[in-house]
Every structure is written in C-alpha cells, then in structure tokens.
Design an enzyme around this catalytic site. Structure first.
Site, PDB file in Angstrom:
ATOM      1  N   GLY A  17       0.834  -1.209   0.000  1.00  0.00           N
ATOM      2  CA  GLY A  17       0.000   0.000   0.000  1.00  0.00           C
ATOM      3  C   GLY A  17       0.861   1.247   0.000  1.00  0.00           C
ATOM      4  N   ASP A  73       8.138   5.491   7.897  1.00  0.00           N
ATOM      5  CA  ASP A  73       7.571   4.879   9.099  1.00  0.00           C
ATOM      6  C   ASP A  73       6.342   5.691   9.457  1.00  0.00           C
ATOM      7  OD1 ASP A  73       8.060   2.633  11.041  1.00  0.00           O
ATOM      8  OD2 ASP A  73       7.632   4.290  12.404  1.00  0.00           O
ATOM      9  N   ASP A 163      -7.109   2.560   6.937  1.00  0.00           N
ATOM     10  CA  ASP A 163      -7.886   3.494   6.104  1.00  0.00           C
ATOM     11  C   ASP A 163      -9.408   3.413   6.331  1.00  0.00           C
ATOM     12  OD1 ASP A 163      -5.803   4.850   4.948  1.00  0.00           O
ATOM     13  OD2 ASP A 163      -5.724   3.611   3.141  1.00  0.00           O
ATOM     14  N   ARG A 189       1.357  11.218   4.263  1.00  0.00           N
ATOM     15  CA  ARG A 189       2.482  10.933   3.386  1.00  0.00           C
ATOM     16  C   ARG A 189       2.684  12.079   2.381  1.00  0.00           C
ATOM     17  NH1 ARG A 189       0.774   6.288   3.228  1.00  0.00           N
ATOM     18  NH2 ARG A 189       2.008   5.494   4.949  1.00  0.00           N
TER      19      ARG A 189
HETATM   20  P1  ITT Z   1       7.492  -1.328   6.235  1.00  0.00           P
HETATM   21  O1  ITT Z   1       8.089  -1.199   7.615  1.00  0.00           O
HETATM   22  O2  ITT Z   1       8.066  -2.455   5.446  1.00  0.00           O
HETATM   23  O3  ITT Z   1       7.506  -0.028   5.490  1.00  0.00           O
HETATM   24  P2  ITT Z   1       5.025  -1.627   7.702  1.00  0.00           P
HETATM   25  O4  ITT Z   1       3.618  -1.877   7.289  1.00  0.00           O
HETATM   26  O5  ITT Z   1       5.600  -2.539   8.758  1.00  0.00           O
HETATM   27  O6  ITT Z   1       5.925  -1.694   6.386  1.00  0.00           O
HETATM   28  P3  ITT Z   1       5.237   0.611   9.519  1.00  0.00           P
HETATM   29  O7  ITT Z   1       6.104  -0.088  10.492  1.00  0.00           O
HETATM   30  O8  ITT Z   1       5.570   2.047   9.181  1.00  0.00           O
HETATM   31  O9  ITT Z   1       5.202  -0.134   8.110  1.00  0.00           O
HETATM   32  O10 ITT Z   1       3.763   0.502  10.026  1.00  0.00           O
HETATM   33  C1  ITT Z   1       2.813   1.444   9.666  1.00  0.00           C
HETATM   34  C2  ITT Z   1       1.438   0.858   9.788  1.00  0.00           C
HETATM   35  O11 ITT Z   1       0.541   1.967   9.962  1.00  0.00           O
HETATM   36  C3  ITT Z   1       1.065   0.180   8.489  1.00  0.00           C
HETATM   37  O12 ITT Z   1       1.216  -1.197   8.561  1.00  0.00           O
HETATM   38  C4  ITT Z   1      -0.380   0.598   8.297  1.00  0.00           C
HETATM   39  O13 ITT Z   1      -1.209  -0.346   8.830  1.00  0.00           O
HETATM   40  C5  ITT Z   1      -0.531   1.868   9.094  1.00  0.00           C
HETATM   41  N1  ITT Z   1      -0.561   2.961   8.132  1.00  0.00           N
HETATM   42  C6  ITT Z   1       0.442   3.816   7.791  1.00  0.00           C
HETATM   43  N2  ITT Z   1       0.064   4.647   6.823  1.00  0.00           N
HETATM   44  C7  ITT Z   1      -1.207   4.330   6.542  1.00  0.00           C
HETATM   45  C8  ITT Z   1      -2.151   4.811   5.608  1.00  0.00           C
HETATM   46  O14 ITT Z   1      -1.858   5.765   4.740  1.00  0.00           O
HETATM   47  N3  ITT Z   1      -3.358   4.246   5.606  1.00  0.00           N
HETATM   48  C9  ITT Z   1      -3.669   3.253   6.440  1.00  0.00           C
HETATM   49  N4  ITT Z   1      -2.845   2.716   7.330  1.00  0.00           N
HETATM   50  C10 ITT Z   1      -1.616   3.258   7.378  1.00  0.00           C
END
Ligand code: ITT
Length: 200
Positions: A17, A73, A163, A189
């Site tokens: 995503g 992150d 989301d 973002r």
């Molecule tokens: P990477 O570390 O590999 O990038 P991750 O999913 O583990 O992937 P994070 O540790 O940054 O990434 O966790 C962020 C979580 O927050 C992510 O898994 C999403 O569930 C949530 N999140 C972040 N941005 C989001 C968005 O735009 N919409 C919905 N959920 C979001």
C-alpha cells in the site's frame, strides 16, 4: 546533495500500500526500485519515534543494496488510547499483517476506555516520517501528519491498513471510501513528501 538530482532510488518498504502511494508521489524521472527485487528481511524497528524507525529502515536497506534509499515509518495515533497504536500500528495487525484484526483491537480498546465512545468525537491522526539515507548516512528526515477522527464502523474497501476507520478533518468519508487519487492529495504521506521535495 540538494543540488544534484536523484536518478535512482530504492523504496525501503515491504508494505504494498505504501509502495504504491510513494511511487505516485515521486517525480517520474527517478528510476524506482523496490525491496521485492532483492531477497531481504525487514530490520528490527526498535526506535522510540517514527523518525528513528524510518532512519533504521532507510539505512538498513541502503546498506543491504548499495542504493540510495527512501523509507517510511507511519502509524495511527488515537488520543483516547494514549496515542496508541502509534509506532506499534503495524504490530497490531499481527505477524500476518491482518488489518481486520488490528481494527478490531482498536474498537476493543476504545470500548474498554469508554463504552459510549461511538457517540463521541475520537480524535486521531496519521503520522508519517520519511527519510532518505545512503549507506549509514542520513540525507534527509522529515515528518508530517493529518488530523481526523475514528469512524464508529469500518467503511470502504480502498487503501490499506487503518484506512477504513479514519475520517480526515472536515471530510465525511473514511480514507477507505475515497478514491486513491483523493486520499493521496490530503494524507500524512503527501504532506511529509512536500517537506522532502527539496532533497529530490
Ligand atoms: P514497512 O516497515 O516495510 O515499510 P510496515 O507496514 O511494517 O511496512 P510501519 O512499520 O511504518 O510499516 O507501520 C505502519 C502501519 O501503519 C502500516 O502497517 C499501516 O497499517 C498503518 N498505516 C500507515 N500509513 C497508513 C495509511 O496511509 N493508511 C492506512 N494505514 C496506514
């Protein structure tokens, strides 16, 4: 660095995503690489802040590949839950990254705090820290956010993660109900990217 245009960039994420959204935000002249081209595990995210964890990822993936790396992150802070899940947002989805499970946990924790929460405005925000590193060197690290409230039920099938339960301020729809082009222009973002643009 700021004067020299970046030609090649690795997006240091395993989250599809995020990858999609970041690809959309980057200028078209940059040759984008993703972690799926390499056989790599994720680093241990043991930082105390979004920025620290973002830098852990951009440095780790850059060192593993020798490429300049952009990492993200991010997470959801809910005020009634003392800003949780926050940096633990991914972990609430469990090992398999099941966001139905994470969303159920959010509702369970809100119920524990206040049985009547569905009739209140539950303030929340998405945070995004973006960093660019080359090997062990930090090139840039920025953070931004989008304020909003928690929907009293999940709505919409678009997007990813949390989301379906996040309604940005001054809007009626959740991010999950919005078309991606709409969400991408108003989310955490997008605003973090604006701050990063001068480094690209
Ligand atoms: P990477 O570390 O590999 O990038 P991750 O999913 O583990 O992937 P994070 O540790 O940054 O990434 O966790 C962020 C979580 O927050 C992510 O898994 C999403 O569930 C949530 N999140 C972040 N941005 C989001 C968005 O735009 N919409 C919905 N959920 C979001």
């Amino acid at each position: 660095m700021s004067k020299q245009k970046i030609e090649k960039l690795l997006i240091g994420t395993k989250n599809k995503g995020k990858l999609q959204e970041i690809k959309n935000l980057l200028p078209k002249y940059i040759e984008i690489h993703s972690t799926s081209e390499f056989d790599l595990k994720s680093p241990v995210e043991n930082g105390k802040t979004f920025k620290e964890n973002s830098l852990i990822k951009s440095k780790y993936f850059s060192k593993k590949t020798g490429l300049l790396c952009l990492a993200d992150d991010s997470g959801l802070e809910i005020d009634l839950l003392n800003k949780n899940p926050g940096i633990y947002s991914a972990r609430w989805g469990g090992k398999k990254g099941d966001f139905n499970k994470a969303i159920k946990r959010v509702y369970r924790e809100l119920n524990k705090k206040n049985k009547n929460w569905k009739h209140k405005k539950i303030r929340a925000r998405f945070i995004c820290a973006l960093s660019i590193s080359y090997l062990d060197k930090k090139i840039a690290c920025v953070q931004s956010k989008v304020e909003g409230i928690i929907s009293n039920k999940p709505k919409g099938k678009n997007g990813f993660g949390y989301d379906p339960i996040f309604i940005p301020k001054n809007r009626k729809k959740t991010f999950g109900e919005m078309r991606p082009e709409v969400k991408y222009k108003i989310d955490h973002r997008h605003f973090a990217f604006k701050k990063l643009r001068k480094f690209l």
